[in-house]
Design a protein around this motif. Structure first.
Motif, PDB file in Angstrom:
ATOM      1  N   THR A  17       0.826  -1.202   0.000  1.00  0.00           N
ATOM      2  CA  THR A  17       0.000   0.000   0.000  1.00  0.00           C
ATOM      3  C   THR A  17       0.863   1.256   0.000  1.00  0.00           C
ATOM      4  O   THR A  17       0.614   2.193  -0.764  1.00  0.00           O
ATOM      5  CB  THR A  17      -0.941   0.001   1.222  1.00  0.00           C
ATOM      6  N   ILE A  18       1.883   1.274   0.833  1.00  0.00           N
ATOM      7  CA  ILE A  18       2.771   2.440   0.915  1.00  0.00           C
ATOM      8  C   ILE A  18       3.545   2.613  -0.387  1.00  0.00           C
ATOM      9  O   ILE A  18       3.622   3.722  -0.926  1.00  0.00           O
ATOM     10  CB  ILE A  18       3.713   2.317   2.128  1.00  0.00           C
ATOM     11  N   GLU A  19       4.106   1.540  -0.910  1.00  0.00           N
ATOM     12  CA  GLU A  19       4.870   1.632  -2.151  1.00  0.00           C
ATOM     13  C   GLU A  19       3.991   2.140  -3.293  1.00  0.00           C
ATOM     14  O   GLU A  19       4.397   3.019  -4.065  1.00  0.00           O
ATOM     15  CB  GLU A  19       5.494   0.286  -2.509  1.00  0.00           C
ATOM     16  N   LYS A  20       2.784   1.638  -3.395  1.00  0.00           N
ATOM     17  CA  LYS A  20       1.861   2.055  -4.448  1.00  0.00           C
ATOM     18  C   LYS A  20       1.471   3.524  -4.282  1.00  0.00           C
ATOM     19  O   LYS A  20       1.423   4.270  -5.260  1.00  0.00           O
ATOM     20  CB  LYS A  20       0.622   1.165  -4.413  1.00  0.00           C
ATOM     21  N   ALA A  21       1.215   3.956  -3.053  1.00  0.00           N
ATOM     22  CA  ALA A  21       0.822   5.341  -2.791  1.00  0.00           C
ATOM     23  C   ALA A  21       1.941   6.310  -3.149  1.00  0.00           C
ATOM     24  O   ALA A  21       1.704   7.352  -3.766  1.00  0.00           O
ATOM     25  CB  ALA A  21       0.422   5.506  -1.327  1.00  0.00           C
ATOM     26  N   VAL A  22       3.167   5.971  -2.783  1.00  0.00           N
ATOM     27  CA  VAL A  22       4.319   6.836  -3.070  1.00  0.00           C
ATOM     28  C   VAL A  22       4.510   6.961  -4.576  1.00  0.00           C
ATOM     29  O   VAL A  22       4.670   8.068  -5.107  1.00  0.00           O
ATOM     30  CB  VAL A  22       5.597   6.299  -2.393  1.00  0.00           C
ATOM     31  N   GLU A  23       4.482   5.851  -5.275  1.00  0.00           N
ATOM     32  CA  GLU A  23       4.720   5.875  -6.709  1.00  0.00           C
ATOM     33  C   GLU A  23       3.579   6.544  -7.475  1.00  0.00           C
ATOM     34  O   GLU A  23       3.805   7.145  -8.515  1.00  0.00           O
ATOM     35  CB  GLU A  23       5.030   4.470  -7.198  1.00  0.00           C
ATOM     36  N   ALA A  24       2.357   6.498  -6.944  1.00  0.00           N
ATOM     37  CA  ALA A  24       1.235   7.200  -7.571  1.00  0.00           C
ATOM     38  C   ALA A  24       1.352   8.708  -7.366  1.00  0.00           C
ATOM     39  O   ALA A  24       1.028   9.490  -8.256  1.00  0.00           O
ATOM     40  CB  ALA A  24      -0.091   6.691  -7.002  1.00  0.00           C
ATOM     41  N   ALA A  25       1.829   9.102  -6.204  1.00  0.00           N
ATOM     42  CA  ALA A  25       1.965  10.530  -5.898  1.00  0.00           C
ATOM     43  C   ALA A  25       3.102  11.173  -6.668  1.00  0.00           C
ATOM     44  O   ALA A  25       3.025  12.336  -7.057  1.00  0.00           O
ATOM     45  CB  ALA A  25       2.182  10.733  -4.399  1.00  0.00           C
ATOM     46  N   ASP A  26       4.179  10.422  -6.893  1.00  0.00           N
ATOM     47  CA  ASP A  26       5.356  10.952  -7.583  1.00  0.00           C
ATOM     48  C   ASP A  26       5.992   9.817  -8.379  1.00  0.00           C
ATOM     49  O   ASP A  26       6.753   9.023  -7.820  1.00  0.00           O
ATOM     50  CB  ASP A  26       6.341  11.531  -6.568  1.00  0.00           C
ATOM     51  N   PRO A  27       5.669   9.719  -9.677  1.00  0.00           N
ATOM     52  CA  PRO A  27       6.176   8.605 -10.489  1.00  0.00           C
ATOM     53  C   PRO A  27       7.706   8.501 -10.549  1.00  0.00           C
ATOM     54  O   PRO A  27       8.231   7.441 -10.848  1.00  0.00           O
ATOM     55  CB  PRO A  27       5.600   8.881 -11.876  1.00  0.00           C
ATOM     56  N   SER A  28       8.411   9.575 -10.228  1.00  0.00           N
ATOM     57  CA  SER A  28       9.877   9.513 -10.233  1.00  0.00           C
ATOM     58  C   SER A  28      10.433   8.935  -8.936  1.00  0.00           C
ATOM     59  O   SER A  28      11.612   8.649  -8.840  1.00  0.00           O
ATOM     60  CB  SER A  28      10.471  10.911 -10.457  1.00  0.00           C
ATOM     61  N   ARG A  30      10.737   6.140  -5.785  1.00  0.00           N
ATOM     62  CA  ARG A  30      10.670   4.706  -5.513  1.00  0.00           C
ATOM     63  C   ARG A  30      10.720   4.519  -4.000  1.00  0.00           C
ATOM     64  O   ARG A  30      11.582   5.092  -3.331  1.00  0.00           O
ATOM     65  CB  ARG A  30      11.832   3.954  -6.160  1.00  0.00           C
ATOM     66  N   ALA A  31       9.808   3.717  -3.507  1.00  0.00           N
ATOM     67  CA  ALA A  31       9.757   3.428  -2.080  1.00  0.00           C
ATOM     68  C   ALA A  31      10.315   2.040  -1.842  1.00  0.00           C
ATOM     69  O   ALA A  31       9.961   1.088  -2.524  1.00  0.00           O
ATOM     70  CB  ALA A  31       8.326   3.506  -1.575  1.00  0.00           C
TER      71      ALA A  31
END
Length: 65
Positions: A17-28, A30-31
């Motif tokens: 969930t966290i990894e997906k949220a971070v990458e959706a907020a800022d595609p550049s 990586r979590a």
């Protein structure tokens, strides 16, 4: 690189969930989550404020580590 402590991250679903949220907020961005240490490392040209808000919106409370 930014490192955050996320004490309420407790399982694989939390990590995803966290990894997906971070990458959706800022595609550049990586979590990389360390479940045992309950930390999230953000790499890339991430906007830190946007990343923190994305993690909060996903239901977690990140604090700088």
């Amino acid at each position: 690189m930014s490192l955050f402590k996320v004490d309420d991250m407790s399982c694989g679903h939390c990590v995803a969930t966290i990894e997906k949220a971070v990458e959706a907020a800022d595609p550049s961005a990586r979590a990389s989550c360390d479940l045992e240490g309950r930390t999230v490392e953000i790499t890339g040209a991430a906007n830190e404020a946007a990343v923190l808000q994305a993690i909060r919106n996903a239901g977690y409370e990140p604090v700088p580590a």
